[in-house]
Design an enzyme around this catalytic site. Structure first.
Site, short mmCIF file in Angstrom:
data_model
loop_
_atom_site.label_atom_id
_atom_site.label_comp_id
_atom_site.label_asym_id
_atom_site.label_seq_id
_atom_site.Cartn_x
_atom_site.Cartn_y
_atom_site.Cartn_z
N ALA A 16 0.87 -1.12 0.26
CA ALA A 16 0.05 -0.05 -0.23
C ALA A 16 0.87 1.18 0.01
O ALA A 16 0.22 2.29 -0.23
CB ALA A 16 -0.92 0.02 1.18
N ARG A 21 10.32 7.88 -2.74
CA ARG A 21 11.84 8.28 -2.80
C ARG A 21 12.07 7.59 -4.37
O ARG A 21 13.20 8.08 -4.81
CB ARG A 21 12.58 7.76 -1.85
CG ARG A 21 12.62 8.45 -0.56
CD ARG A 21 13.47 7.93 0.36
NE ARG A 21 12.77 6.69 1.21
CZ ARG A 21 13.26 5.82 1.85
NH1 ARG A 21 14.51 5.82 1.99
NH2 ARG A 21 12.49 5.00 2.50
N GLN A 81 -6.60 -0.66 1.75
CA GLN A 81 -6.20 -0.07 3.18
C GLN A 81 -6.82 1.36 3.22
O GLN A 81 -7.04 2.16 2.07
CB GLN A 81 -4.70 0.17 3.43
CG GLN A 81 -4.42 0.60 4.78
CD GLN A 81 -2.95 0.53 4.98
OE1 GLN A 81 -1.99 -0.03 4.53
NE2 GLN A 81 -2.37 0.90 6.11
N THR A 87 1.89 -0.59 9.24
CA THR A 87 1.80 -1.61 8.72
C THR A 87 0.73 -2.66 9.67
O THR A 87 0.09 -3.68 8.93
CB THR A 87 3.23 -2.54 8.90
OG1 THR A 87 3.82 -1.93 10.19
CG2 THR A 87 4.38 -1.86 7.85
N TYR A 110 6.27 -8.11 2.10
CA TYR A 110 6.49 -6.82 1.53
C TYR A 110 6.32 -6.78 0.05
O TYR A 110 7.18 -7.81 -0.50
CB TYR A 110 7.48 -6.13 2.04
CG TYR A 110 7.61 -5.46 3.23
CD1 TYR A 110 6.52 -5.73 4.21
CD2 TYR A 110 8.63 -4.95 4.01
CE1 TYR A 110 6.41 -5.31 5.65
CE2 TYR A 110 8.81 -4.29 5.19
CZ TYR A 110 7.73 -4.44 6.08
OH TYR A 110 7.62 -4.04 7.17
N ASN A 179 14.53 -5.97 12.25
CA ASN A 179 13.56 -6.48 11.65
C ASN A 179 13.32 -6.45 10.13
O ASN A 179 13.36 -5.38 9.55
CB ASN A 179 12.03 -5.89 12.27
CG ASN A 179 10.83 -6.28 11.74
OD1 ASN A 179 10.68 -7.31 11.25
ND2 ASN A 179 9.94 -5.42 11.78
N ARG A 342 12.17 -9.21 -36.38
CA ARG A 342 11.13 -8.58 -35.39
C ARG A 342 10.14 -9.56 -35.28
O ARG A 342 10.32 -10.75 -35.70
CB ARG A 342 10.57 -7.43 -36.09
CG ARG A 342 11.76 -6.23 -36.10
CD ARG A 342 11.47 -5.20 -37.37
NE ARG A 342 9.96 -4.76 -37.30
CZ ARG A 342 9.47 -4.03 -38.33
NH1 ARG A 342 10.06 -4.19 -39.49
NH2 ARG A 342 7.92 -3.77 -38.36
N SER A 414 21.06 -11.05 -56.74
CA SER A 414 21.09 -9.87 -55.98
C SER A 414 20.13 -8.73 -56.27
O SER A 414 19.64 -8.82 -57.51
CB SER A 414 22.51 -9.54 -56.13
OG SER A 414 23.51 -10.28 -56.02
N ALA A 432 19.44 -10.98 -61.63
CA ALA A 432 19.99 -9.80 -60.87
C ALA A 432 19.23 -8.43 -61.13
O ALA A 432 19.00 -8.17 -62.38
CB ALA A 432 21.34 -9.45 -60.92
C1 UD1 Z 1 9.06 -1.31 8.62
C2 UD1 Z 1 8.81 -2.14 10.19
C3 UD1 Z 1 10.24 -2.05 10.70
C4 UD1 Z 1 11.32 -2.88 9.65
C5 UD1 Z 1 11.11 -2.39 8.22
C6 UD1 Z 1 11.84 -3.36 7.24
C7 UD1 Z 1 6.90 -1.36 11.10
C8 UD1 Z 1 6.33 -0.42 11.97
N1 UD1 Z 1 8.06 -1.20 10.91
O1 UD1 Z 1 9.26 -0.11 8.72
O2 UD1 Z 1 10.25 -2.62 11.83
O3 UD1 Z 1 12.53 -2.83 10.03
O4 UD1 Z 1 9.75 -2.39 7.84
O5 UD1 Z 1 11.86 -2.71 5.87
O6 UD1 Z 1 6.21 -2.46 10.55
N2 UD1 Z 1 2.92 -0.45 4.21
C9 UD1 Z 1 1.48 -0.80 3.96
N3 UD1 Z 1 0.71 -0.08 4.58
C10 UD1 Z 1 1.09 1.02 5.30
C11 UD1 Z 1 2.40 1.21 5.43
C12 UD1 Z 1 3.26 0.32 4.88
O7 UD1 Z 1 1.41 -1.66 3.21
O8 UD1 Z 1 0.34 1.82 5.92
C13 UD1 Z 1 3.86 -1.52 3.26
C14 UD1 Z 1 4.52 -0.94 2.28
O9 UD1 Z 1 4.02 -0.87 1.25
C15 UD1 Z 1 5.81 -1.69 2.55
C16 UD1 Z 1 5.94 -2.40 3.94
O10 UD1 Z 1 4.62 -2.27 4.33
O11 UD1 Z 1 5.73 -2.58 1.50
C17 UD1 Z 1 7.02 -1.58 4.80
O12 UD1 Z 1 6.58 -0.19 5.01
P1 UD1 Z 1 7.51 0.95 5.36
O13 UD1 Z 1 6.97 2.15 5.60
O14 UD1 Z 1 8.69 0.74 4.30
O15 UD1 Z 1 8.03 0.48 6.48
P2 UD1 Z 1 9.19 1.09 7.43
O16 UD1 Z 1 8.64 2.15 8.32
O17 UD1 Z 1 10.28 1.11 6.86
#
Ligand code: UD1
Ligand code: CA
Length: 486
Positions: A16, A21, A81, A87, A110, A179, A342, A414, A432
């Protein structure tokens, strides 16, 4: 001793996030490495576990992401969501799409961690189930853990909880075990714990990581599987990381092929998509890219400097310095150097499409050769036919495309031009420079150029005193140029 993991009750893929970046109009998880979107790799790894249900949580660019997900996995369950961030909320809306009494193991991964393999998730699930854990998290030791959630261990080695970097104390920030965000949960524990997760933290989000501490407080065992392969837990947040992950994925794909009997002369300049299939004793020369559904048979040699997209190359065929898309190259056939094939080029067994040839929608029969400098489009060529240098199928009249049909054992000289639609019979010849506008019967010679007339002395008469006239005079043994022609 290894314990066979059961198939998980569900895998929930989090997808989501916005991925700002990347600085892209395209959602982050749709960016590709190894010929597949990042989320495509995540889905493939999850599918390898054969879960009973596969859920993807979406929000950012929802419609585009959902279309892509359904393209690659029509059976996937979509969870939207809402505006509650984090998360934890993402997993909660994923759970809402599953039966409320679902039991067993739920895996969370993820959509932006593309190198994670089915094998490693399988190890996580195996440990989770054999240890009877409430939650098992996949972790890694990083030299620079900045930004990651830190794993807080109890004295007995189990996990006490996860602290996000932004919420961590100085001491906790000194922890290098992080994590990955990949977990195996007991379904019931996950449902219960999420209902008491709040947004009371530095980021105002529902943290999935809070589930670990809650589960432990509730009496569950919470443990970790540590991987030494950090690439498998690495996400791509920007295009620099994307290319680093893409390079590592390619390295792994190439290593896999080399270990199964493919010779790759220069892995540094060879790129092979995850979806490509190679046979043992294929040789890949430097500067080669193999994409999509490309498949290459035993003994074939591809490269140098060749790009194949969705192309089948038969056994012992050779393709050098060429660009080929959606085509079929027969066994023992030869293509290039500098050929441009092609879509829908079908080259028969032991056939040849040689230097500086362009082809499109053409079938070339067994043993037929188009050796140098030409264009063949919308054409069918029989067997053992030799197409001379510089032949062109004029297939386009400015409005419509027309077909050229050339039989077997034909010999064209040719610079023959075939004005389509036109048919050349078996065993026919062209002279030719022939411009072939009418069908040529089997065994006939097609001539369309006026008979040659030599006007002797023309140079001396028309270009007197020129170097050409002097050269002609000395070749003819004349003392001086003698004008004689009219
Ligand atoms: C999260 C973890 C962190 C871990 C890190 C690893 C939590 C609170 N933190 O941090 O401990 O070290 O991942 O990369 O879980 N996503 C959603 N919905 C949201 C937010 C995120 O689907 O509301 C998805 C994002 O698309 C992504 C993943 O969850 O695929 C992680 O989200 P991201 O914001 O990168 O998490 P971090 O804050 O980096
Ligand atoms: Ca992240």
């Amino acid at each position: 001793m290894s314990v066979e993991a059961t198939t998980p009750a569900a895998v929930i893929v989090l997808a989501a996030g916005a991925g700002t970046r990347m600085k892209s109009a395209k959602p982050k998880i749709l960016h590709e490495i190894g010929g597949r979107s990042m989320v495509g790799h995540a889905i493939a790894a999850a599918k390898g576990l054969d879960p009973e249900r596969l859920v993807a949580v979406v929000r950012f660019e929802r419609d585009i992401v959902v279309k892509h997900l359904l393209d690659i996995e029509p059976g996937i369950v979509i969870a939207d969501q809402d505006e509650i961030p984090g998360t934890g909320r993402a997993v909660q809306v994923g759970l809402d799409q599953l039966p409320a009494d679902l039991e067993g193991t739920i895996v969370v991964t993820y959509g932006d961690v593309p190198l994670l393999t089915t094998e490693l998730i399988g190890e996580l699930v195996t440990a989770h189930e054999s240890e009877g854990n409430a939650v098992t998290v996949l972790t890694a030791e990083l030299s620079d853990p900045t930004g990651y959630g830190r794993i807080v261990r109890a004295t007995d080695g189990t996990v006490e909880g996860i602290v996000e970097h932004k919420d961590a104390s100085e001491d906790q920030r000194a922890i290098h075990e992080v994590n990955s965000g990949i977990y195996a949960f007991d379904a019931e524990v996950l449902r219960d714990a999420l209902s008491s997760v709040t947004t009371d933290n530095a980021q105002g989000e529902m943290y999935l990581t809070d589930v670990l501490g809650i589960a432990r407080t509730g009496g569950g065992r919470v443990a970790a599987v540590v991987t030494s392969d950090r690439w498998q837990v690495e996400g791509a947040n920007d295009r620099v990381q994307l290319s680093a992950l893409g390079k590592e994925m390619n390295r792994r794909i190439l290593e896999g092929w080399m270990r199964s009997g493919v010779t790759i002369i220069d892995p540094d300049t060879t790129w092979i998509d995850a979806s490509v299939a190679l046979s043992p004793d294929v040789t890949i020369k430097p500067g080669t890219q193999l994409h999509g559904s490309t498949a290459i048979g035993t003994g074939a040699v591809v490269g140098p400097d060749t790009t194949l997209v969705d192309t089948h190359v038969g056994q012992n065929a050779e393709v050098k310095r060429s660009d080929v898309t959606s085509s079929d190259i027969g066994a023992g056939a030869s293509v290039g150097p500098f050929a441009y094939l092609r879509p829908k080029t079908q080259l028969g067994e032991a056939g040849k499409i040689g230097a500086f040839y362009e082809t499109k929608n053409v079938t070339v029969g067994r043993g037929s050769k188009l050796s140098h400098l030409g264009y063949a489009g919308d054409a069918e060529i029989g067997e053992y036919t030799n197409i001379g240098c510089g032949n062109i199928t004029a297939n386009y009249d400015g409005v419509n495309k027309h077909r050229t049909t050339i039989g077997s054992h034909v010999r064209t000289s040719s610079n023959t031009v075939f004005i389509a639609p036109v048919t050349i019979g078996d065993g026919a010849y062209t002279a030719a420079g022939a411009i072939v506008r009418k069908d040529v019967p089997a065994g006939a010679l097609a001539l369309s150029v006026a008979p040659q007339a030599n006007k002797e002395g023309w140079t001396a008469a028309k270009r007197p005193g020129s170097p050409a006239a002097q050269a002609a005079a000395s070749a003819l043994g004349h003392a001086s140029p003698t004008p004689s022609a009219d």
